[in-house]
Write a protein that holds these residues in place. Structure first.
Motif, mmCIF file in Angstrom:
data_model
loop_
_atom_site.group_PDB
_atom_site.id
_atom_site.type_symbol
_atom_site.label_atom_id
_atom_site.label_comp_id
_atom_site.label_asym_id
_atom_site.label_seq_id
_atom_site.Cartn_x
_atom_site.Cartn_y
_atom_site.Cartn_z
ATOM 1 N N UNK A 58 -16.169 7.231 -28.624
ATOM 2 C CA UNK A 58 -17.581 7.601 -28.511
ATOM 3 C C UNK A 58 -18.262 7.564 -29.871
ATOM 4 N N UNK A 59 -17.560 8.049 -30.897
ATOM 5 C CA UNK A 59 -18.122 8.031 -32.248
ATOM 6 C C UNK A 59 -18.315 6.600 -32.738
ATOM 7 N N UNK A 60 -17.323 5.742 -32.447
ATOM 8 C CA UNK A 60 -17.430 4.337 -32.848
ATOM 9 C C UNK A 60 -18.608 3.661 -32.150
ATOM 10 N N UNK A 61 -18.794 3.967 -30.878
ATOM 11 C CA UNK A 61 -19.925 3.387 -30.140
ATOM 12 C C UNK A 61 -21.251 3.816 -30.753
ATOM 13 N N UNK A 62 -21.315 5.073 -31.158
ATOM 14 C CA UNK A 62 -22.551 5.588 -31.748
ATOM 15 C C UNK A 62 -22.838 4.954 -33.106
ATOM 16 N N UNK A 63 -21.791 4.787 -33.926
ATOM 17 C CA UNK A 63 -21.978 4.281 -35.285
ATOM 18 C C UNK A 63 -22.109 2.761 -35.347
ATOM 19 N N UNK A 64 -21.322 2.062 -34.523
ATOM 20 C CA UNK A 64 -21.283 0.601 -34.606
ATOM 21 C C UNK A 64 -22.343 -0.047 -33.717
ATOM 22 N N UNK A 65 -22.371 0.389 -32.466
ATOM 23 C CA UNK A 65 -23.305 -0.220 -31.510
ATOM 24 C C UNK A 65 -24.680 0.420 -31.599
ATOM 25 N N UNK A 66 -24.695 1.692 -31.974
ATOM 26 C CA UNK A 66 -25.969 2.388 -32.082
ATOM 27 C C UNK A 66 -26.466 2.982 -30.786
ATOM 28 N N UNK A 67 -25.595 3.023 -29.772
ATOM 29 C CA UNK A 67 -25.997 3.605 -28.486
ATOM 30 C C UNK A 67 -25.269 4.930 -28.266
ATOM 31 N N UNK A 68 -25.936 5.821 -27.580
ATOM 32 C CA UNK A 68 -25.357 7.137 -27.312
ATOM 33 C C UNK A 68 -24.306 7.018 -26.201
ATOM 34 N N UNK A 69 -23.087 7.514 -26.415
ATOM 35 C CA UNK A 69 -22.013 7.410 -25.405
ATOM 36 C C UNK A 69 -22.185 8.432 -24.283
ATOM 37 N N UNK A 70 -23.218 8.202 -23.457
ATOM 38 C CA UNK A 70 -23.532 9.172 -22.415
ATOM 39 C C UNK A 70 -22.385 9.369 -21.437
ATOM 40 N N UNK A 71 -21.764 8.269 -21.008
ATOM 41 C CA UNK A 71 -20.724 8.387 -19.988
ATOM 42 C C UNK A 71 -19.535 9.198 -20.484
ATOM 43 N N UNK A 72 -19.157 8.984 -21.731
ATOM 44 C CA UNK A 72 -18.046 9.755 -22.292
ATOM 45 C C UNK A 72 -18.392 11.237 -22.342
ATOM 46 N N UNK A 73 -19.577 11.530 -22.842
ATOM 47 C CA UNK A 73 -20.005 12.921 -22.940
ATOM 48 C C UNK A 73 -20.124 13.591 -21.586
ATOM 49 N N UNK A 74 -20.714 12.877 -20.626
ATOM 50 C CA UNK A 74 -20.886 13.445 -19.289
ATOM 51 C C UNK A 74 -19.545 13.655 -18.587
ATOM 52 N N UNK A 75 -18.613 12.722 -18.798
ATOM 53 C CA UNK A 75 -17.293 12.862 -18.175
ATOM 54 C C UNK A 75 -16.554 14.077 -18.720
ATOM 55 N N UNK A 76 -16.563 14.230 -20.040
ATOM 56 C CA UNK A 76 -15.899 15.383 -20.655
ATOM 57 C C UNK A 76 -16.568 16.682 -20.207
ATOM 58 N N UNK A 77 -17.903 16.678 -20.170
ATOM 59 C CA UNK A 77 -18.638 17.879 -19.749
ATOM 60 C C UNK A 77 -18.340 18.219 -18.291
ATOM 61 N N UNK A 78 -18.279 17.200 -17.437
ATOM 62 C CA UNK A 78 -18.017 17.435 -16.017
ATOM 63 C C UNK A 78 -16.614 18.002 -15.808
#
Length: 223
Positions: free
Chosen positions: A168-188
């Motif tokens: 998720x961190x790599x997606x945020x730093x490299x791609x520049x997009x927020x890793x919503x699915x990862x965050x939502x899955x962990x939260x769920x």
């Protein structure tokens, strides 16, 4: 302990200083989950994998039999003096004894009220878990299949959480997009676990145990 096949038993552990800080309340819930979910499930198959030191009882004859092994703890050729309760429990199981959980036996212990001591404690326990997993590998085929899955889950769970967080961190730093699915899955998954605990304990405060997830991700895993 009337059954001679039982080498050790542990009771339910609670925090005597639960009301002191938000952290002690969180740890008290963590202990409830560890005792009444993890240990209780393991006990159904006759093998609690760690009889916690503050609330454990050992059969004297079994302890005498294992005392030399217990006092000479080594890991990778070096003396090891942490996680002695888990180590002794594994030795009991290797010797052919059962280990049990008794929910009616309750012991209170003082828990860390600040993050620094708590994180150091968790790091010691994590090292103990990984170390004694190697000791238990040859034992697992003799136990119920559930216990094998449980040990695998205890060791792979933190690793998968770490990999997910790094991805998720790599997606945020490299791609520049927020890793919503990862965050939502962990939260769920967090909320499902906390909701089940709140339902079983009949106590809504367990919904607040969701705070343990960010502590895991941002403070414990980097250690």
């Amino acid at each position: 302990m009337h059954d001679p096949q039982i080498g050790a038993a542990m009771g339910q552990l609670i925090a005597s200083n639960r009301s002191q800080t938000w952290l002690t309340r969180l740890i008290d819930m963590e202990y409830w989950l560890a005792c009444n979910e993890e240990r209780a499930a393991q006990a159904r198959f006759g093998a609690v994998m760690c009889c916690c030191g503050p609330c454990a009882m050992y059969r004297r004859s079994a302890l005498t039999l294992l005392l030399d092994q217990y006092e000479a703890q080594f890991f990778r050729g070096k003396p090891s003096d942490f996680g002695e309760d888990r180590h002794l429990t594994i030795l009991m199981l290797k010797a052919g004894f059962r280990t049990e959980y008794v929910s009616d036996a309750i012991a209170a212990t003082v828990v860390p009220d600040r993050l620094g001591p708590y994180l150091r404690q968790q790091l010691r326990w994590a090292r103990s878990t990984f170390r004694d997993t190697f000791l238990a590998l040859r034992l697992l085929p003799e136990l119920d299949g559930y216990l094998t899955l449980d040990v695998i889950g205890q060791n792979l769970g933190p690793l998968l959480l770490a990999l997910s967080s790094l991805a998720a961190l790599a997606q945020l730093l490299i791609v520049g997009s927020v890793p919503w699915w990862t965050g939502l899955t962990i939260a769920a998954m967090t909320m499902v676990r906390c909701s089940v605990a709140a339902l079983r304990a009949r106590d809504l405060r367990f919904l607040g145990f969701s705070l343990h997830t960010p502590i895991n991700i941002f403070l414990l895993l980097p250690l």
